[in-house]
Write an enzyme that holds these catalytic residues in place. Structure first.
Site, PDB file in Angstrom:
ATOM      1  N   ILE A 154      72.496  -6.815  58.590  1.00 19.93           N
ATOM      2  CA  ILE A 154      71.158  -6.544  58.061  1.00 19.93           C
ATOM      3  C   ILE A 154      70.878  -7.403  56.830  1.00 19.93           C
ATOM      4  CG2 ILE A 154      69.660  -4.786  57.037  1.00 19.93           C
ATOM      5  CD1 ILE A 154      71.147  -2.715  58.802  1.00 19.93           C
ATOM      6  N   ASP A 259      63.891   4.417  51.342  1.00 20.84           N
ATOM      7  CA  ASP A 259      63.815   4.942  52.707  1.00 20.84           C
ATOM      8  C   ASP A 259      64.886   5.986  52.948  1.00 20.84           C
ATOM      9  OD1 ASP A 259      62.725   4.922  55.401  1.00 20.84           O
ATOM     10  OD2 ASP A 259      64.575   3.915  56.023  1.00 20.84           O
ATOM     11  N   GLU A 264      68.396  14.812  52.453  1.00 23.26           N
ATOM     12  CA  GLU A 264      67.312  14.631  53.423  1.00 23.26           C
ATOM     13  C   GLU A 264      67.204  15.852  54.314  1.00 23.26           C
ATOM     14  OE1 GLU A 264      67.836  10.935  55.535  1.00 23.26           O
ATOM     15  OE2 GLU A 264      67.874   9.745  53.703  1.00 23.26           O
ATOM     16  N   HIS A 282      63.274   7.760  56.010  1.00 25.75           N
ATOM     17  CA  HIS A 282      64.422   7.223  56.745  1.00 25.75           C
ATOM     18  C   HIS A 282      63.983   6.595  58.077  1.00 25.75           C
ATOM     19  CE1 HIS A 282      69.055   7.763  57.053  1.00 25.75           C
ATOM     20  NE2 HIS A 282      68.681   6.635  57.634  1.00 25.75           N
ATOM     21  N   GLY A 284      64.080   3.218  58.708  1.00 21.14           N
ATOM     22  CA  GLY A 284      64.569   1.847  58.818  1.00 21.14           C
ATOM     23  C   GLY A 284      64.768   1.365  60.242  1.00 21.14           C
ATOM     24  N   ALA A 285      65.387   2.170  61.070  1.00 21.83           N
ATOM     25  CA  ALA A 285      65.652   1.783  62.465  1.00 21.83           C
ATOM     26  C   ALA A 285      64.662   2.409  63.441  1.00 21.83           C
ATOM     27  CB  ALA A 285      67.077   2.186  62.849  1.00 21.83           C
TER      28      ALA A 285
END
Length: 310
Positions: A154, A259, A264, A282, A284-285
């Site tokens: 990444i 993010d 969480e 969250h 990101g993906a």
């Protein structure tokens, strides 16, 4: 050759994963909302357990996984799986780092642009009936120094994208950095302290380990430029959120885009009350392409393991 293995999928995944596994003779049980209590009762029945980030595979669950050969994470981070407990039981743990590479890197670029041009504030004020054009004097990414902490898949993808925007790249990693890659993007190699002191934007791309827990703390934040902005799409625990909050609130740091969070879901997190902090849940993906690719990667890895290829 039919592989004839039982698979429990504990979280919502792209359908390509089910399709590939079923075509190879594996028997799928799909329970994307399974509770920890139900998982504890059922996990002993399965040869393979597949999760994303919702489900935590703890040591007590692994103890009950008496048939399990593989635990697969359709994603990058493995902090929701007790890898030591799995290793002790000779259970293979795999993930799909390839799947999220581009999605996360693109999100970082989007977050940097959002901070540089105050896009969330501009949108919010327009919706509230305010025209604040004169207040929105932004800055450009071109020519700025981006410090990338962690140059895995990444981090490297981010460096390439940022270089195409004419940013200067500073890189730090505990693992030696590939010299060919460094030459390609004009990377300035630095130790962590130098990177933090020099960068206009700092993006974290490290796993959550004992060595990275709160690696960005009050002391290290104090070394950053007062105008610097930090982006975290890796793991929430890598930043001391209290220290970050105090630094931004007091004007000793320019801002942040987060993010990921220490806890969480991060509803009620005090960082979200600061105007120069951007928060996303969250994601990101969380792209169609990344989820499909990650599912495909995991399916192929499982098949190759079962066939003795890897």
């Amino acid at each position: 050759m039919s592989l004839n293995q039982s698979v429990l999928i504990c979280d919502q995944v792209d359908a390509v994963l089910n399709n590939i596994l079923q075509k190879n003779g594996l028997h799928i049980t799909y329970e994307p909302q399974i509770t920890k209590e139900d998982l504890a009762k059922k996990i002993g029945e399965f040869d393979i357990v597949i999760v994303r980030s919702r489900t935590r595979i703890t040591a007590d669950l692994i103890e009950k996984a008496t048939k399990c050969k593989i635990i697969a994470r359709v994603g990058v981070g493995l902090d929701n799986i007790d890898t030591n407990a799995a290793k002790a039981k000779n259970i293979r743990v795999i993930n799909a780092v390839e799947g999220a590479m581009n999605a996360v890197a693109e999100l970082v670029i989007g977050l940097m642009l959002s901070m540089a041009r105050e896009i969330p504030r501009a949108d919010r004020e327009i919706r509230n009936g305010n025209w604040i054009k004169k207040e929105l004097m932004g800055s450009e990414l071109a020519g700025k120094y981006l410090g990338i902490v962690g140059l895995g898949n990444i981090g490297k993808r981010l460096a390439r994208l940022a270089r195409s925007l004419n940013m200067n790249i500073i890189g730090y990693d505990v693992i030696p950095i590939d010299p060919e890659f460094a030459k390609e993007v004009g990377l300035i190699k630095a130790d962590l302290e130098t990177l933090l002191q020099s960068a206009d934007y700092i993006s974290l791309h490290v796993p959550l380990l004992d060595s990275t827990k709160h690696m960005i703390n009050a002391e290290r934040i104090s070394k950053m430029k007062k105008t610097a902005r930090i982006i975290n799409t890796s793991r929430g625990g890598t930043i001391d959120e209290n220290a970050l909050y105090e630094a931004i609130k007091s004007g000793n740091l320019g801002g942040a885009a987060l993010d990921v969070f220490e806890v969480e879901p991060a509803t009620g997190n005090k960082l979200a009350t600061l105007p120069n902090v951007i928060c996303t849940p969250h994601i990101g993906a969380q792209t169609k392409e990344a989820q499909s690719l990650a599912a495909n990667v995991i399916a192929e890895k499982i098949i190759q393991i079962l066939r003795g290829v890897i």
